[in-house]
Design a protein around this motif. Structure first.
Motif, PDB file in Angstrom:
ATOM      1  N   GLU A 105      14.197 -35.623 -42.376  1.00 29.00           N
ATOM      2  CA  GLU A 105      15.131 -34.561 -42.752  1.00 29.00           C
ATOM      3  C   GLU A 105      14.546 -33.682 -43.841  1.00 29.00           C
ATOM      4  O   GLU A 105      14.834 -32.483 -43.930  1.00 29.00           O
ATOM      5  N   HIS A 106      13.666 -34.256 -44.658  1.00 30.64           N
ATOM      6  CA  HIS A 106      13.091 -33.500 -45.766  1.00 30.64           C
ATOM      7  C   HIS A 106      12.055 -32.489 -45.291  1.00 30.64           C
ATOM      8  O   HIS A 106      11.904 -31.433 -45.916  1.00 30.64           O
ATOM      9  N   ASP A 107      11.316 -32.797 -44.214  1.00 32.75           N
ATOM     10  CA  ASP A 107      10.400 -31.808 -43.647  1.00 32.75           C
ATOM     11  C   ASP A 107      11.168 -30.526 -43.340  1.00 32.75           C
ATOM     12  O   ASP A 107      10.725 -29.414 -43.671  1.00 32.75           O
ATOM     13  N   ARG A 108      12.317 -30.676 -42.680  1.00 32.22           N
ATOM     14  CA  ARG A 108      13.087 -29.508 -42.257  1.00 32.22           C
ATOM     15  C   ARG A 108      13.736 -28.794 -43.443  1.00 32.22           C
ATOM     16  O   ARG A 108      13.731 -27.565 -43.522  1.00 32.22           O
ATOM     17  N   LEU A 109      14.292 -29.569 -44.370  1.00 32.63           N
ATOM     18  CA  LEU A 109      14.940 -28.963 -45.531  1.00 32.63           C
ATOM     19  C   LEU A 109      13.943 -28.213 -46.405  1.00 32.63           C
ATOM     20  O   LEU A 109      14.215 -27.098 -46.872  1.00 32.63           O
ATOM     21  N   ILE A 110      12.796 -28.809 -46.625  1.00 37.74           N
ATOM     22  CA  ILE A 110      11.796 -28.182 -47.488  1.00 37.74           C
ATOM     23  C   ILE A 110      11.205 -26.950 -46.809  1.00 37.74           C
ATOM     24  O   ILE A 110      10.998 -25.916 -47.455  1.00 37.74           O
ATOM     25  N   GLU A 111      10.952 -27.041 -45.497  1.00 37.38           N
ATOM     26  CA  GLU A 111      10.445 -25.851 -44.812  1.00 37.38           C
ATOM     27  C   GLU A 111      11.466 -24.711 -44.855  1.00 37.38           C
ATOM     28  O   GLU A 111      11.091 -23.547 -45.042  1.00 37.38           O
TER      29      GLU A 111
END
Length: 287
Positions: free
Chosen positions: A47-53
């Protein structure tokens, strides 16, 4: 910033945003997280890959109106502006999900389809790398360094990193692949696969890694890192493997630290274009 034209200013903005993303990575590290898989068990996304991107994308497109964006998780946006961002929000997602700190945020900067900047932020290692025309800086916990370390002058002293298609190599080329990897393991002091291509390249730029290699990676894996290596005075040989991509975004490469004048790895890869590195072996993502 209404009409950006200076690469140092635009890349400086990208460096600030990469540092913001690094803080987000650090805050989420080793916390409970949801992990999914895009292709198979070897290709995780959190989920952090998507949130950070999403954070990086919003900040960059606001900073430079009319710019376009290519990201690992959200794909591309087309715009008519001169500037393009090529982003991997968390390079080394498998490491990140497992609780290993060898991860980074990578932002490549292109103007008029030509790479003009590269930023790699590795917050868990407390390292930051950035380069644009006339500027190269590596920052670690000891301070700011404006030149690469001397690095190894001989292959036998060099640590090498590499990605090889062990899982996807056709059966008729598997022996050639194994033979070549075995040779490379003898040529260099050590051969490793740490799991974050952009960070491998950043360390190659600084001379910490003598040679880094990959056989099928994506533009967001290499856009910033290849620029860093070449800005530091290193050399990068690339193979497009039928993709038609330009030099700095190609899927296969051998990058050498500034201190190394020659590496056997380039010869091995050149010869392998007739076997396991042949264009016909290209698949969506062998990693």
């Amino acid at each position: 910033m209404k009409s950006p034209s200076d690469p140092s200013h635009v890349c400086g903005v990208a460096a600030e945003i990469a540092t913001e993303a690094g803080a987000m990575i650090a805050a989420a590290f080793r916390q409970t997280m949801r992990v999914e898989h895009k292709l198979d068990a070897h290709d995780p996304v959190t989920e952090h890959d998507r949130l950070i991107e999403a954070h990086i994308r919003t900040r960059l497109l606001e900073a430079v109106p009319g710019s376009s964006f290519l990201g690992e998780e959200s794909g591309s946006t087309d715009a008519e502006g001169r500037w393009r961002w090529i982003v991997d929000p968390i390079d080394g997602t498998a490491n990140f999900a497992a609780g290993m700190p060898y991860v980074c945020c990578s932002i490549g900067v292109a103007r008029d389809r030509r790479m003009v900047g590269g930023i790699v932020n590795a917050p868990l290692l407390e390292e930051h790398f950035e380069a644009w025309p006339g500027h190269f800086v590596f920052i670690d916990r000891r301070g700011r360094h404006t030149r690469a370390d001397p690095g190894p002058s001989r292959e036998s002293e060099a640590l090498a990193t590499g990605y090889f298609p062990f899982r996807t190599c056709p059966e008729n080329h598997r022996q050639a692949l194994m033979r070549d990897v075995a040779e490379l393991s003898q040529v260099f002091a050590a051969l490793r696969t740490p799991g974050a291509c952009a960070l491998d390249l950043a360390h190659t730029a600084c001379g910490h890694v003598g040679v880094s290699m990959a056989t099928w990676v994506k533009p967001w894996d290499v856009a910033a890192g290849i620029y860093l290596v070449e800005a530091a005075g290193g050399t990068v040989t690339t193979w497009d493997r039928g993709t038609g991509l330009p030099h700095g975004l190609r899927p296969a490469f051998v990058a050498q630290a500034p201190s190394l004048a020659h590496t056997r790895a380039v010869e091995v890869f050149d010869a392998a274009t007739k076997t396991w590195l042949h264009d016909a072996n290209v698949v969506d993502d062998p990693r």
